[in-house]
Scaffold this motif. Structure first.
Motif, mmCIF file in Angstrom:
data_model
loop_
_atom_site.group_PDB
_atom_site.id
_atom_site.type_symbol
_atom_site.label_atom_id
_atom_site.label_comp_id
_atom_site.label_asym_id
_atom_site.label_seq_id
_atom_site.Cartn_x
_atom_site.Cartn_y
_atom_site.Cartn_z
ATOM 1 N N ASP A 44 0.859 -1.181 0.000
ATOM 2 C CA ASP A 44 0.000 0.000 0.000
ATOM 3 C C ASP A 44 0.896 1.232 0.000
ATOM 4 O O ASP A 44 2.136 1.126 -0.020
ATOM 5 N N THR A 45 0.283 2.402 0.048
ATOM 6 C CA THR A 45 1.012 3.662 0.171
ATOM 7 C C THR A 45 0.406 4.491 1.292
ATOM 8 O O THR A 45 -0.766 4.327 1.654
ATOM 9 N N SER A 47 0.074 8.568 2.286
ATOM 10 C CA SER A 47 0.257 9.933 1.805
ATOM 11 C C SER A 47 0.916 10.763 2.896
ATOM 12 O O SER A 47 0.451 10.802 4.042
ATOM 13 N N THR A 59 2.138 16.684 -1.456
ATOM 14 C CA THR A 59 2.361 15.430 -0.733
ATOM 15 C C THR A 59 3.155 14.456 -1.595
ATOM 16 O O THR A 59 3.362 14.669 -2.787
ATOM 17 N N ASP A 61 3.393 10.048 -1.993
ATOM 18 C CA ASP A 61 2.879 8.744 -1.588
ATOM 19 C C ASP A 61 4.049 7.810 -1.332
ATOM 20 O O ASP A 61 4.832 7.504 -2.241
ATOM 21 N N ARG A 117 11.030 8.125 0.108
ATOM 22 C CA ARG A 117 10.482 9.134 -0.814
ATOM 23 C C ARG A 117 11.522 9.511 -1.867
ATOM 24 O O ARG A 117 12.719 9.654 -1.574
ATOM 25 N N SER A 122 7.914 5.217 -4.527
ATOM 26 C CA SER A 122 7.581 6.358 -3.666
ATOM 27 C C SER A 122 7.896 7.674 -4.356
ATOM 28 O O SER A 122 8.685 8.496 -3.869
ATOM 29 N N ASP A 166 8.574 9.151 7.660
ATOM 30 C CA ASP A 166 7.751 8.325 6.765
ATOM 31 C C ASP A 166 7.699 6.881 7.262
ATOM 32 O O ASP A 166 6.632 6.246 7.274
#
Length: 501
Positions: A44-45, A47, A59, A61, A117, A122, A166
């Motif tokens: 999943d991700t 935000s 943002t 993900d 990220r 990501s 994160d």
């Protein structure tokens, strides 16, 4: 930045995504979600704000894969979160590597892979950057400057602090109280940041190829250690090279290059056109501190870069550059595996210590850096000049000299309280990239530490083939104690290319 050790290329070869059971519900799984035989995988991700203090920047993900324990009917004994370093590496493409490394734990532990990220799934960054060491340091600095200009204010979002937060957001999403942290290379830096920002969420920490958060921008520890490592290689070589001669050749060749660089015609390792290159002392230092550190991953059938160094140096001091030309191919652009160089540059230039005032105008930084070099204590950079080690590696020295000033971003400084959790630090005794002396420095940052220096290994020890390292890590995660290190005596010495008299 640590990614020039090229370890990802080795990891991916033979350790691609494992085929097997469908990941989570096959119809709902994103395309980047790995499959692992015998394990349910949930992807999943989450935000996340790109910059917490500036919502206008939007943002990102953050993608994660949670590999469930094979004994799914019993409660998990723990959850392991990993990071492969770089910066700019992503763990999800390395699922095969991590499931092999941690196989003894995956019956009752879950494995969490979070792509940082700016990497892989990501929101991979692309500022058009290709780092070309062979073009010279000025070209590298200009390329980094262009990357920063393309990213603009969004570059503020790419820091170890943001990535560690994160990871904690993902931890909260999956409902886990604490994480066992495992980091390699730059991942050791990241996990130290996470541990100080979220100490109550740490069950244990394993750091392999340890980078202190206050690392020396001139790479002094590795530069000082390299001659001793070269000596060790020859002493264990069964006569393939002489230790005193190898160290003397290193000093002689570095001194010659400092006075007068040489011209090499370097073939393209991909089969394209060769390039005429001005080979400098900084390039030699780069080969020593980054590439030689890879050794041969504990495989006695191959000759790693360190095993080629004595013969290369002996030839070079006699004016024969054939072996040097072959090793220089390792500096060819695009040899960094799957590292995202845009993200790597942003992370390194935002976080790592520098030898100029971070808020200084770009026009003043070069003068400040030059004054810092002039004040460098004798011996700090071993057999190399400070100018050479400062231009030897991505992310350190003068790499970020032209990175645009970013409001509100300064080199990372540790804050907060370290967790009272067991910490295992692993080093190879032939690793000049992240030498064991740096790991010893980090032991002082925690209260419950154990450092193990493994013979005949470079950067990173996780590739050791006998299962010794896998056993040490598994026992430590399970019990807080790695147990006996007797298995390390079975790690074979490097195969060394014989020196021609």
């Amino acid at each position: 930045m640590l990614h020039a050790h090229r370890w990802l290329a080795t990891a991916i070869a033979g350790l691609a995504m494992l085929p097997g059971l469908p990941a989570h519900a096959a119809s709902a799984a994103p395309t980047w979600c790995p499959t692992v035989p015998g394990h349910q995988v949930e992807c999943d991700t989450v935000s996340r704000p790109l910059v917490q203090a500036d919502p206008a920047l939007g943002t990102v993900d953050v993608a994660y894969a949670l590999i469930r324990r094979s004994a799914a009917s019993a409660p998990a004994a723990g959850t392991i979160a990993v990071n492969p370093g770089g910066p700019g590496n992503a763990p999800i493409p390395l699922t095969g590597f991590y499931t092999a490394l941690l196989e003894p734990l995956l019956t009752d532990h879950d494995l969490l892979l979070v792509d940082p990220r700016g990497t892989n799934a990501s929101g991979a960054l692309n500022c058009g950057l290709t780092l070309d060491t062979l073009a010279g340091r000025a070209a590298v600095q200009s390329a980094v400057a262009r990357c920063g200009a393309v990213l603009g204010p969004r570059s503020r979002g790419y820091t170890a602090t943001a990535v560690s937060d994160d990871i904690d957001a993902v931890r909260a999403r999956i409902g886990v109280e604490r994480l066992h942290l495992i980091g390699q290379s730059y991942g050791t830096y990241l996990m130290q940041v996470y541990a100080r920002r979220h100490p109550s969420r740490v069950a244990s920490i394993v750091l392999s190829g340890v980078l202190p958060v206050d690392a020396d921008p001139l790479q002094g520890p590795g530069a000082r250690a390299f001659p001793g490592m070269l000596r060790t290689v020859c002493e264990r070589s069964a006569g393939a090279c002489d230790a005193d001669t190898a160290v003397a050749d290193l000093r002689t060749f570095a001194t010659r290059l400092r006075a007068r660089p040489i011209t090499l015609v370097v073939p393209d390792p991909g089969g394209g056109a060769s390039r005429t290159v001005t080979f400098t002392e900084g390039m030699l230092a780069g080969l020593a501190l980054q590439n030689a550190a890879s050794s041969n991953r504990g495989n006695p059938a191959t000759i790693g870069v360190m095993g080629r160094f004595p013969a290369m140096l002996h030839d070079a001091v006699r004016g024969d550059y054939g072996r040097l030309t072959a090793l220089a191919q390792r500096l060819w652009p695009g040899r960094g595996g799957d590292i995202n160089e845009s993200t790597a540059s942003a992370m390194g230039c935002n976080d790592f210590p520098v030898l100029w005032r971070p808020n200084a105008p770009l026009t003043q930084r070069a003068r400040q850096y030059g004054r810092a070099l002039a004040r460098t204590a004798p011996g700090r950079t071993g057999p190399f000049s400070p100018e050479a080690t400062g231009s030897a590696r991505y992310g350190f020295g003068d790499f970020c000299l032209q990175w645009p000033k970013v409001k509100g971003v300064r080199p990372y400084r540790p804050s907060g309280t370290a967790p009272d959790a067991p910490v295992l630090l692993l080093s190879g005794d032939l690793d000049a990239n992240t030498p064991a002396t740096q790991a010893a420095q980090v032991t002082r940052s925690f209260t419950r530490t154990r450092q193990i220096v493994l013979p005949n290994l470079g950067h990173l020890v996780d590739f050791e083939r006998s299962g010794c390292v896998t056993g040490l890590v598994s026992r430590f995660v399970r019990t807080g104690d790695p147990g006996s290190t007797a298995c390390s005596a079975l790690i074979p010495p490097l195969k060394v290319e014989p020196v021609t008299p």
